[in-house]
Design a protein around this motif. Sequence first.
Motif, PDB file in Angstrom:
ATOM      1  N   GLY A 145      37.491  26.836  46.338  1.00 35.89           N
ATOM      2  CA  GLY A 145      38.248  26.765  47.666  1.00 35.89           C
ATOM      3  C   GLY A 145      39.459  27.813  47.249  1.00 35.89           C
ATOM      4  N   THR A 146      40.043  27.995  46.148  1.00 38.84           N
ATOM      5  CA  THR A 146      40.888  29.324  45.797  1.00 38.84           C
ATOM      6  C   THR A 146      40.163  30.619  45.917  1.00 38.84           C
ATOM      7  OG1 THR A 146      42.286  27.917  44.244  1.00 38.84           O
ATOM      8  CG2 THR A 146      42.324  30.355  43.931  1.00 38.84           C
ATOM      9  N   ASP A 147      38.735  30.658  45.308  1.00 39.44           N
ATOM     10  CA  ASP A 147      38.112  31.805  45.465  1.00 39.44           C
ATOM     11  C   ASP A 147      37.936  32.251  47.134  1.00 39.44           C
ATOM     12  OD1 ASP A 147      37.787  32.153  42.890  1.00 39.44           O
ATOM     13  OD2 ASP A 147      35.860  30.932  42.821  1.00 39.44           O
ATOM     14  N   ILE A 148      37.368  31.350  48.085  1.00 40.11           N
ATOM     15  CA  ILE A 148      37.450  31.436  49.176  1.00 40.11           C
ATOM     16  C   ILE A 148      38.803  32.157  49.871  1.00 40.11           C
ATOM     17  CG2 ILE A 148      36.986  30.581  51.708  1.00 40.11           C
ATOM     18  CD1 ILE A 148      35.113  28.540  50.251  1.00 40.11           C
ATOM     19  N   GLY A 149      39.903  31.574  49.586  1.00 43.65           N
ATOM     20  CA  GLY A 149      41.172  31.993  49.853  1.00 43.65           C
ATOM     21  C   GLY A 149      41.228  33.358  49.690  1.00 43.65           C
ATOM     22  N   LEU A 150      41.091  34.035  48.379  1.00 50.05           N
ATOM     23  CA  LEU A 150      41.061  35.254  47.815  1.00 50.05           C
ATOM     24  C   LEU A 150      40.146  36.295  48.509  1.00 50.05           C
ATOM     25  CD1 LEU A 150      41.452  34.470  43.989  1.00 50.05           C
ATOM     26  CD2 LEU A 150      43.082  35.046  45.515  1.00 50.05           C
ATOM     27  N   MET A 151      39.062  35.504  48.894  1.00 50.16           N
ATOM     28  CA  MET A 151      38.028  36.638  49.610  1.00 50.16           C
ATOM     29  C   MET A 151      38.470  36.726  51.100  1.00 50.16           C
ATOM     30  SD  MET A 151      34.291  34.877  48.807  1.00 50.16           S
ATOM     31  CE  MET A 151      33.387  35.292  47.319  1.00 50.16           C
ATOM     32  N   VAL A 152      39.232  35.815  51.544  1.00 46.54           N
ATOM     33  CA  VAL A 152      39.871  36.356  52.973  1.00 46.54           C
ATOM     34  C   VAL A 152      40.793  37.245  52.849  1.00 46.54           C
ATOM     35  CG1 VAL A 152      41.282  34.941  54.651  1.00 46.54           C
ATOM     36  CG2 VAL A 152      39.323  33.863  53.930  1.00 46.54           C
ATOM     37  N   ILE A 153      41.849  36.959  51.777  1.00 42.05           N
ATOM     38  CA  ILE A 153      42.620  38.134  51.671  1.00 42.05           C
ATOM     39  C   ILE A 153      42.295  39.582  51.429  1.00 42.05           C
ATOM     40  CG2 ILE A 153      44.683  38.966  49.985  1.00 42.05           C
ATOM     41  CD1 ILE A 153      45.307  35.958  49.438  1.00 42.05           C
ATOM     42  N   VAL A 154      41.069  39.699  50.761  1.00 34.22           N
ATOM     43  CA  VAL A 154      40.485  40.785  50.343  1.00 34.22           C
ATOM     44  C   VAL A 154      40.043  41.424  51.707  1.00 34.22           C
ATOM     45  CG1 VAL A 154      38.419  41.834  49.386  1.00 34.22           C
ATOM     46  CG2 VAL A 154      39.760  40.299  48.160  1.00 34.22           C
ATOM     47  N   ALA A 155      39.406  40.640  52.444  1.00 33.57           N
ATOM     48  CA  ALA A 155      38.843  40.806  53.846  1.00 33.57           C
ATOM     49  C   ALA A 155      39.922  41.621  54.776  1.00 33.57           C
ATOM     50  CB  ALA A 155      38.160  39.937  54.519  1.00 33.57           C
TER      51      ALA A 155
END
Length: 285
Positions: A202-212
């Motif tokens: 879940g944390t990784d998905i959140g970080l991916m969203v920030i990257v995008a």
Amino acid sequence: MTEQNRAILLMIAAIFCFSVMDATVKALAPNVGVLPALWARYAGQMLLVFLLVLPRLKTVVQTRYPVLQFLRSILLMGATAFFFTGLSLIPLSDAAALMSTNPVLITLGAAIFLGEKLGVRRIAGIAAAMIGALIIIRPGSDVFSPAALFPLGAAVCYSAYALLTRRVGADEDVWTSLFYTGFVGTVLLSLLVPFQWQPPSGTDIGLMVIVAIAGTTGQLALIQAFTKGEAAMLAPYSYTGLAFAAVWSVILFSEFPDFWTIVGSLVIAAAGLYVWYRETRQKIR
């Protein structure tokens, strides 16, 4: 506010967004790998841009420079891939400092490809920037890591991308350029990412969203900056990225730049600012 001031503010905003993206990738890459992080950057941009331009998609996809748009996209993807790989291997401040050779490389590229003069002072500035990079990576010393070459490769790709952006910017809708950088990167990376994909937390998905989000916002601001202002005029403001990177590096990763990284960074920044000063002084005269 003048167009030049708008371009400067957009440039600084773009560099800040990219610094947020870089810091996020450094935290994300050890968990999911560089390629999935790279895919998240482009797939996220493609999704956001597609939703925003959907009402006028037929107009946005029309381009006068299909070959140049493809080359821009490949160069930006190459720059991002090189830099993300470097971020996963060396400190953020070191990678940012080496990437900051790109303003001087833009000056060199403008002379070679855009017909601008390349005098002794510009050559001296380019040489000084390269010396600064060598101070940071220190080839032949015990601290040298081949991984330091990745940010330099990113700087070369980014410089070529910036010059092409300036070339097409005056004749293309900013959303057209943004669409193609996202589209080409997403298609190519989607073919590769399944081979390295691992389920993100879940944390990784959140970080991916920030990257995008950070990558897309920065890209839009950068394209608008180069559309409103000259590449040589805007180049020095990319050095704000050194300060942003130093802050994130210390606060988020407890990485403090060593003495030689600071020295090399100052040499690179001084070289770029010197070239910029000579250019603007000559224009005033």
